[in-house]
Scaffold this active site. Structure first.
Site, mmCIF file in Angstrom:
data_model
loop_
_atom_site.group_PDB
_atom_site.id
_atom_site.type_symbol
_atom_site.label_atom_id
_atom_site.label_comp_id
_atom_site.label_asym_id
_atom_site.label_seq_id
_atom_site.Cartn_x
_atom_site.Cartn_y
_atom_site.Cartn_z
ATOM 1 N N CYS A 86 0.821 -1.191 -0.202
ATOM 2 C CA CYS A 86 -0.063 -0.082 -0.117
ATOM 3 C C CYS A 86 0.816 1.230 -0.021
ATOM 4 C CB CYS A 86 -1.002 -0.040 1.177
ATOM 5 S SG CYS A 86 -2.271 1.181 1.093
ATOM 6 N N HIS A 120 -3.288 -5.685 1.087
ATOM 7 C CA HIS A 120 -3.494 -5.950 2.433
ATOM 8 C C HIS A 120 -3.672 -7.382 2.646
ATOM 9 C CE1 HIS A 120 -2.605 -1.922 3.791
ATOM 10 N NE2 HIS A 120 -3.489 -1.313 3.109
#
Length: 506
Positions: free
Chosen positions: A336, A439
């Site tokens: 991310c 994630h």
């Protein structure tokens, strides 16, 4: 008949409220009851994405899984994600609402939030048998009580029997119980029906005199003492960072050294949890060049503010140190915000991340990111690029939570080909630098094992051959362990009486 409710509140933060709520969810589910978790307002940097793309606190997602139900935003209608000092992103029913400073939130938004919260509670009361509510921090913060929408106000709204949890591991357990109760108003104190002492290490009988005194002094029964339990369930917030099972990498015991950058605004740090279970892998947090050393794998995790944490990284010299590690052959993995930092350029034309200035990335991957106001929150599934760590395709799943759109230059491969047709992430030509928005990437345990084995081969070490257990199997084991732990040490008969439940198994 509307759902009956119990509520777990604590004498302070990090006393174990989330895990105890998780345990109750599994216990009641095992009885065949429709049980649902609820936390009105959650402040957490570890998020969970619901099936419809809503963002809630990680704990409520975990608790829903323990309850064997699908998580929804009604289980956590208000989520606060700290973004910078005294400023948080306010998420309402899973979607970005606005960024607010603490004063504005307390003075303006709290009263607006109550109708939202009340509607969620009423919906859950109509759909379930039992609601397990979780409080936040302590109910006895006298400077905040008039605007506290996470503790006693919720107990009254849901007509919940409150169980007060105190952490004996940090010391002063009896003072914390008595002090908390003393600071409650009489009507609030009347809501407290029982006490649990958590994280006990030692001989149980040594507590008997203290427990007898507390019960006589307060008139409230101590329902039980929970021994300290090291259970592998994801943590909710940054307070848990200090108690994570980081393992100092001694070469004999842990020949594989994994370093995780501790950004000032680190988020979703539970992404690295699976490495704790990998044989021979040491995991450590690093926040300086001195601590960095020469790891085999360096992970740049998620962050709530990519631009500010990138600037911090440069200010302490970690950018140059990471480039040196790249030259030495360390595998570098960004998730991310960490992935965004690995690129060449980061653009913030609408001042989404800060003051609107652009930034130079680490230039370890030929990608560029443009920050956008609209947040991407979605569960995702894709196929790993062929040949990265194995021949053939591998399916991976997880979730996206990010601001910004990242584009790849023609000479770089994507990390994943997503099932919805998009490309995700990037991989360097030598497979030593990689980044993804996924994630939960390492919770795909076979991928993690293959990645570690690839590092082992490069170091001339023998590969780990033992079978890889799936993440879902591990979580189910943890939920059942928690439930057994609760039932063995807590007076469940009294709780069943409060809730007017049969005590025999369904």
């Amino acid at each position: 008949m509307k759902a009956r409710s119990i509520m777990i509140q604590g004498t302070s933060s990090d006393v174990g409220k989330s895990l105890i709520c998780t345990a109750f969810c599994r216990v009641f589910s095992n009885k065949g009851l429709r049980v649902v978790p609820f936390k009105s307002q959650n402040m957490a940097l570890n998020s969970y994405v619901t099936l419809d793309g809503g963002e809630i606190g990680r704990a409520q997602g975990v608790q829903a899984e323990a309850a064997r139900i699908t998580a929804t935003t009604d289980m956590n209608p208000i989520l606060l994600k700290p973004k910078k000092d005294m400023v948080s992103e306010v998420i309402v029913h899973g979607k970005h609402f606005l960024d607010m400073n603490a004063k504005s939130y307390r003075n303006q938004f709290v009263q607006e939030a109550m109708p939202i919260i009340r509607k969620s509670v009423e919906k859950l009361q109509d759909e379930y048998d039992i609601i397990v509510l979780e409080g936040a921090g302590s109910p006895a913060e006298i400077n905040l009580k008039d605007r506290d929408i996470a503790n006693m106000r919720m107990a009254k709204l849901a007509d919940a029997a409150v169980i007060l949890v105190a952490d004996i591991d940090r010391g002063g357990v009896f003072a914390s119980i008595i002090g908390t109760l003393a600071l409650l108003d009489k009507d609030e104190r009347d809501c407290v029906k029982g006490i649990i002492i958590n994280k006990f290490r030692g001989m149980r009988e040594l507590l008997d005199d203290g427990i007898d005194w507390v019960e006589k002094e307060t008139g409230i029964p101590v329902l039980g003492v929970l021994p300290y339990l090291d259970v592998n369930i994801e943590a909710e917030d940054s307070l848990a960072l200090s108690s994570l099972r980081f393992k100092k990498p001694k070469k004999a015991e842990f020949p594989i050294d994994v370093a995780v950058l501790r950004f000032p605004r680190i988020s979703n740090f539970t992404d690295v949890d699976p490495f704790f279970d990998e044989p021979g892998v040491g995991v450590r947090l690093v926040g300086s060049v001195h601590e960095l050393g020469n790891p085999d794998l360096l992970i740049l995790p998620g962050t709530k503010n990519t631009m500010e944490d990138l600037e911090w990284m440069k200010s302490v010299g970690l950018d140059e140190a990471i480039n040196d590690l790249r030259e030495q052959g360390t595998v570098i993995f960004g998730i991310c915000g960490g992935f965004q930092m690995l690129g060449t350029k980061l653009f913030d034309p609408d001042a989404v991340e800060g003051n609107g200035e652009n930034a130079e990335g680490l230039s370890l991957l030929p990608v560029e990111t443009v920050f956008q106001a609209e947040k991407k929150t979605v569960q995702m599934e894709g196929v790993l690029s062929d040949g990265m760590i194995m021949e053939g395709e591998m399916n991976l799943n997880g979730f996206e939570i990010h601001l910004g759109r990242t584009t790849l230059k023609p000479q770089v491969r994507p990390f994943l080909l997503l099932k919805d047709g998009r490309e995700d992430g990037a991989i360097s030509t030598d497979n030593k630098v990689m980044g993804t928005y996924l994630h939960g990437i390492f919770h795909n345990r076979l991928f993690t094992r293959l990645l570690v084995n690839q590092i082992r081969r490069n170091k001339g070490l023998e590969e780990v051959k033992e079978n890889v257990r799936s993440d879902s199997e591990r979580r189910e084991e943890a939920y059942n362990l928690l439930a057994s732990h609760l039932e063995e040490n807590i007076d469940m008969e009294t709780i069943y009486q409060w809730l007017q439940l049969e005590t025999t198994e369904s």
